[in-house]
Design an enzyme around this catalytic site. Structure first.
Site, PDB file in Angstrom:
ATOM      1  N   LYS A  75       0.870  -1.176   0.000  1.00  0.00           N
ATOM      2  CA  LYS A  75       0.000   0.000   0.000  1.00  0.00           C
ATOM      3  C   LYS A  75       0.907   1.226   0.000  1.00  0.00           C
ATOM      4  CE  LYS A  75      -3.838   2.002   2.681  1.00  0.00           C
ATOM      5  NZ  LYS A  75      -4.716   1.849   3.869  1.00  0.00           N
ATOM      6  N   SER A 150      -9.714   2.010   2.925  1.00  0.00           N
ATOM      7  CA  SER A 150      -8.813   2.753   2.061  1.00  0.00           C
ATOM      8  C   SER A 150      -7.811   1.871   1.318  1.00  0.00           C
ATOM      9  CB  SER A 150      -8.069   3.798   2.885  1.00  0.00           C
ATOM     10  OG  SER A 150      -7.209   3.158   3.819  1.00  0.00           O
ATOM     11  N   SER A 174     -10.005  -0.353   7.082  1.00  0.00           N
ATOM     12  CA  SER A 174      -9.400  -0.270   5.748  1.00  0.00           C
ATOM     13  C   SER A 174      -8.699  -1.515   5.218  1.00  0.00           C
ATOM     14  CB  SER A 174      -8.424   0.893   5.691  1.00  0.00           C
ATOM     15  OG  SER A 174      -9.146   2.077   5.521  1.00  0.00           O
TER      16      SER A 174
HETATM   17  N1  GLN Z   1     -13.151   4.546   6.320  1.00  0.00           N
HETATM   18  C1  GLN Z   1     -12.573   4.929   7.564  1.00  0.00           C
HETATM   19  C2  GLN Z   1     -12.090   6.342   7.466  1.00  0.00           C
HETATM   20  O1  GLN Z   1     -12.269   6.926   6.460  1.00  0.00           O
HETATM   21  C3  GLN Z   1     -11.441   4.008   7.905  1.00  0.00           C
HETATM   22  C4  GLN Z   1     -10.247   4.222   7.078  1.00  0.00           C
HETATM   23  C5  GLN Z   1      -9.074   3.390   7.505  1.00  0.00           C
HETATM   24  O2  GLN Z   1      -9.234   2.357   8.163  1.00  0.00           O
HETATM   25  N2  GLN Z   1      -7.892   3.847   7.144  1.00  0.00           N
HETATM   26  O3  GLN Z   1     -11.545   6.889   8.351  1.00  0.00           O
END
Ligand code: GLN
Length: 483
Positions: A75, A150, A174
């Protein structure tokens, strides 16, 4: 060979069925062939082939580590020395990391071959991969839908078999939510199990890196390489790393599975509920006992998270100021102009929204009302889990309220988007480990089963996930056009 798992590829490499150079070239060709998914931000072809060559030499000695020669990708939140590390943002579009994240370093040492950097929501803020400066990622199961976020690039690339495994990070879901939406296996470890050094910080008290793979068996292999104490991360826990593969075949006879009634209330649609029920029935057949548990504070997880995460991100992102690294505006007239225009131009809308919310929540007069309150709720949620996990070995439920949604469907309504993480966020607030494993399809779109365990019980989770994958084949399904 692209449909094979990491465990199978490791055997094939040792049997001489193919070399790491052949394997690497074949995955690189697939990545080039499927740029329509937009899953990669950077492909490091030359570097990968050089590392693969070294891997082949190591394999020839007969005592190379297990993951030697296995292609993976990271990532783009993990710093990779000499390679662009953008975090999905225009702000870091020109940032070449001067050092490796510990996770990258550990996977390098374990012998893996990195093929590049994967697309993601900007600074890991999002649930659909649509906030990326590099554009949306397409879900290989239905190209007009999102892969989740994400870690959407990681999930899409593993699902499309462009790589057998990837790293991801999980602050509120995410790893698990994109794994669910793309039909792969994802593991978010206990907070502190995997070093955050060199992993660009979003919300430091919630962020945790983990593996995204086809199978639980592969997740065990990757986690083995990623986990462990790191003196460079003060929140990393000094605790022995067990052999994650050793207990995969343990019997589940007598396993106590807790089902929180709050996960199965009116908010869960019928199709999703029946998929989860079918999965739970498989566990019953394997000898598990089902126990209803209650976690009354779960409903407060989203509001608490959306105070804590923005508060922490507003502090973390203050380092992107146009001075030290990252995007700088042209011809600033003074220092304030430099800050304002550099940050104004470098950050996208969602990131700006979070910085504003976080700065507000931390400001004098509102700190007690919002931030302290949210921290108190966080404790109540942890206590709910602690109580439940005294009665049961693991907790199960859905990962996401729906299968993959359409690209553009939720972008105009941030609250709708935030609700995509309603089943995952509480686990980060509690710091617990959890997995998402493929558990069926709704309208030809994959859905995930979530398995939550006690602190440092990753081995138990992997065992529970692996046993399910011995009696089901959801994890072996490949999207049409990618077989
Ligand atoms: N969707 C959640 C956010 O936008 C979690 C994102 C994540 O786990 N990095 O904060």
């Amino acid at each position: 060979m692209h449909t094979k798992t990491i465990a199978q590829l490791a055997k094939g490499l040792r049997a001489g069925d193919y070399s790491s150079q052949e394997l690497t070239a074949s995955y690189l060709a697939r990545i080039k062939q499927h740029t329509e998914l937009n899953s990669f931000i950077t492909v490091t072809e030359e570097q990968a082939l050089t590392v693969a060559k070294q891997a082949d030499m190591a394999l020839a000695t007969g005592n190379a580590p297990l993951l030697t020669g296995i292609p993976i990708a990271h990532k783009d939140i993990f710093c990779t020395q000499g390679v662009k590390t953008s975090c999905g943002s225009k702000m870091l579009d020109n940032f070449i990391a001067p050092y490796n994240a510990t996770v990258v370093e550990k996977l390098d040492t374990a012998g893996t071959v990195s093929l590049g950097k994967l697309n993601m929501d900007e600074f890991a803020m999002g649930s659909s991969n649509e906030t990326s400066f590099y554009g949306a990622v397409h879900n290989p199961w239905a190209s007009n839908t999102v892969p989740g976020g994400s870690s959407g690039g990681s999930a899409a690339a593993v699902a499309a078999r462009l790589i057998p495994g990837a790293t991801g990070t999980d602050t509120g879901g995410s790893i698990r939510q994109p794994a669910a939406l793309c039909g792969i296996t994802g593991l978010k470890p206990t907070y502190g199990r995997v070093s955050r050094f060199g992993m660009i910080a979003y919300a430091s008290s919630l962020d945790q890196g983990g593996p995204m793979t086809q199978t639980a068996e592969d997740a065990a292999l990757m986690l083995q390489a990623m986990a462990g104490f790191d003196a460079q991360d003060s929140t990393s826990v000094e605790r022995e790393v067990p052999d994650y593969s050793a207990g995969l075949n343990n019997s589940l006879q007598g396993l106590k599975i807790g089902l929180p009634k709050e996960f199965f209330d009116d908010g869960l649609n019928n199709d999703m509920a029946s998929c989860i029920e079918t999965a739970i029935n498989e566990y019953k057949k394997m000898g598990a006992e089902i126990i209803e548990v209650s976690m009354p504070n779960l409903k407060l997880a989203i509001p608490a998270y959306y105070v804590i995460a923005p508060a922490e991100c507003s502090a973390n992102l203050s380092r992107m100021d146009g001075v030290r690294f990252g995007h700088r505006c042209t011809d600033p007239v003074d220092l304030n102009d430099l800050y304002i225009r550099s940050r104004g131009e470098g950050f996208g809308t969602e990131v700006k929204r979070r910085i504003l919310v976080g700065t507000y929540a931390l400001s004098e007069g509102y700190y007690d009302a919002y931030y302290i309150k949210a921290q108190k709720i966080r404790r109540l949620i942890s206590d709910d889990f602690k109580r439940a996990l005294q009665e049961v070995d693991v907790i199960m439920g859905p990962v996401s309220p729906s299968p993959a949604f359409g690209i553009g469907e939720k972008t105009s309504d941030p609250i709708e988007m935030y609700l995509a993480d309603i089943y995952t966020i509480a686990i980060n607030l509690a710091g617990l480990p959890a997995m998402s494993i493929p558990a069926g399809f709704i309208d030809n779109k994959p859905i995930g089963l979530q398995i939550i365990g006690n602190y440092f019980a990753e081995d138990k989770l992997l065992n529970v996930a692996h046993q399910y994958q011995q009696v089901t084949d959801w994890h072996q399904q490949t999207p049409q056009g990618f077989a």
